[in-house]
Design a protein around this motif. Structure first.
Motif, PDB file in Angstrom:
ATOM      1  N   SER A  56      -9.568 -49.852  16.143  1.00  0.00           N
ATOM      2  CA  SER A  56      -9.151 -48.673  16.912  1.00  0.00           C
ATOM      3  C   SER A  56      -9.393 -48.872  18.398  1.00  0.00           C
ATOM      4  O   SER A  56      -8.556 -48.511  19.232  1.00  0.00           O
ATOM      5  CB  SER A  56      -9.912 -47.437  16.417  1.00  0.00           C
ATOM      6  N   ASP A  57     -10.543 -49.462  18.749  1.00  0.00           N
ATOM      7  CA  ASP A  57     -10.846 -49.731  20.158  1.00  0.00           C
ATOM      8  C   ASP A  57      -9.844 -50.707  20.761  1.00  0.00           C
ATOM      9  O   ASP A  57      -9.358 -50.512  21.882  1.00  0.00           O
ATOM     10  CB  ASP A  57     -12.262 -50.291  20.298  1.00  0.00           C
ATOM     11  N   GLU A  59      -6.788 -51.435  19.754  1.00  0.00           N
ATOM     12  CA  GLU A  59      -5.459 -50.827  19.843  1.00  0.00           C
ATOM     13  C   GLU A  59      -5.370 -49.906  21.056  1.00  0.00           C
ATOM     14  O   GLU A  59      -4.376 -49.926  21.795  1.00  0.00           O
ATOM     15  CB  GLU A  59      -5.171 -50.041  18.565  1.00  0.00           C
ATOM     16  N   ALA A  60      -6.399 -49.106  21.281  1.00  0.00           N
ATOM     17  CA  ALA A  60      -6.398 -48.190  22.431  1.00  0.00           C
ATOM     18  C   ALA A  60      -6.436 -48.959  23.746  1.00  0.00           C
ATOM     19  O   ALA A  60      -5.747 -48.598  24.713  1.00  0.00           O
ATOM     20  CB  ALA A  60      -7.595 -47.248  22.333  1.00  0.00           C
TER      21      ALA A  60
END
Length: 417
Positions: A56-57, A59-60
């Protein structure tokens, strides 16, 4: 006593760390080692949980246009998690510095004097992107008897939160006090509070880019151990063996470009006869070359260099190249542009090697070896917080001994003055 109402973001964590530090300073080695093993095992067992947070990190960060070199620092995979777990296990095998006698003597009056290593106390660490630092810092602080206040970057906050959850759960089950490691909010205000927490925090260590480090140095009321940028140079002397030169330069530049001990500038003696071959090898490996007139004449792919190139820590597949008249000119160039991290020489001449190692001012000097060896693990020190480029207290890899201070223990038999 420090007024924690002045620290709305970090006050609670700092108080817990302060309390934990009193326990950690007297914790026996086997208790610390047992906790390190438990933490390493937990990281591996909960890899999927950590990787989900990290994905998630990443991708962000990619959506925000983060450069690939920074994404590489942020990204974890199963192998990297096993690597940081292995680093914790390696700490178990290293000597506990707490209690080591640095020096001792019997004074003429019969007093016994010992200078003994003791923990620093509460160590605040500010770092960017790299979630592996979260684990390394927690382990190093634990083994050296310190509590850790960790302030990572916003881009890695999800990953760091997952890592700290795993470490605290395993550590407290193994008998460590609550607060032995604390993750601080990832915003600018938390940095300001940490830098102002003199009396609660004993030392701050910044690890990241120039702007972060300079902010900490300028603003901190807490003592700082400064780590620095890695504008590292490799100087190839006229006497250098061409095969060794090619191997060392390529490894220094291309092994992993996003780290501080990657070489950014190549300096080559004018009388070195194999410059075209060396530049062709770099270009053939995908390195973009920025050079002076002499290096441009030696290879068609070299583009003109400016002062900005000499000053830049690229952290990418770019390298600045300059041909120098002699070794003193190479030393002059390094003295102007170095960040004091790592400098390397490739040479067969003992005279040139002696002059270089004596004349260059850096935390590490490599002779016929890649700059990539400037690392606590490669030096046999285990994991490290970073590479200190300052000259007080500690210089070079910040390992276990560098995370301690000393106390003088004086023993008498009713001595009075």
């Amino acid at each position: 006593m420090f007024d924690v109402t002045e620290l709305p973001l970090i006050g609670g964590a700092a108080l817990r760390a302060r309390s934990a530090a009193r326990v950690l300073r007297t914790l026996p080695t086997d208790a610390k080692d047992g906790a390190l093993v438990a933490m390493a095992e937990a990281l591996v067992e909960r890899t999927d949980e950590i990787l989900a947070a990290n994905a998630s990190d990443v991708e962000a960060a990619r959506a925000d246009g983060t450069p690939e070199s920074v994404l590489d620092r942020l990204r974890l995979d199963a192998g990297r998690i096993e690597g940081v777990a292995a680093a914790l296990r390696q700490l178990v095998a290293l000597p506990d510095p707490v209690g080591d006698v640095v020096r001792g003597s019997r004074l003429p009056n019969g007093l016994e004097l010992r200078q003994v290593r003791v923990p620093l106390g509460v160590v605040g660490i500010i770092y960017e992107a790299r979630p592996n630092v979260t684990v390394d810092a927690a382990g190093l602080c634990l083994k050296s008897g310190n509590a850790a206040l960790l302030r990572g970057s916003a881009s890695a906050f999800g990953t760091n939160t997952a890592l700290i959850a795993v470490l605290t759960d395993a550590g407290e089950k193994a008998g460590l006090p609550a607060g032995f490691v604390e993750l601080l909010p990832a915003d600018r205000a938390s940095v300001g509070e940490l830098l102002g927490a003199r009396g609660l925090v004993d030392v701050v260590i910044p690890r990241g880019g120039a702007s972060l480090i300079q902010r900490v140095v300028r603003e901190s009321r807490v003592p700082v151990i400064e780590t620095g940028e890695g504008n590292c140079h490799v100087y190839v002397d006229a006497s250098a063996d061409p095969a060794i030169a090619e191997s060392v330069v390529l490894n220094s530049k291309t092994h992993r470009v996003s780290v501080c001990n990657s070489a950014e500038t190549l300096l080559v003696h004018r009388d070195y006869p194999h410059l075209p071959r060396l530049l062709a090898a770099l270009a053939g490996s995908g390195v973009a070359l920025h050079g002076d007139d002499a290096s441009r004449a030696a290879h068609d792919d070299v583009v003109p260099a400016t002062d900005e190139d000499w000053a830049t820590e690229y952290l990418s597949m770019d390298m600045a190249v300059r041909v120098v008249d002699d070794l003193p000119q190479a030393l002059d160039h390094i003295a102007r542009w170095t960040t004091g991290h790592t400098e390397a020489i490739v040479a067969d001449s003992a005279t040139a090697i002696a002059a270089f190692t004596a004349g260059v001012d850096a935390a590490a000097v490599l002779v016929n070896a890649s700059t990539r060896f400037t690392d606590g693990g490669e030096f046999g020190f285990g994991a490290e917080i970073g590479i200190s480029t300052q000259k007080l207290h500690a210089r070079g890899p910040l390992g276990l001994p560098e995370l301690t201070s000393t106390t003088y223990v004086v023993t008498g038999r009713g001595h009075v003055r």
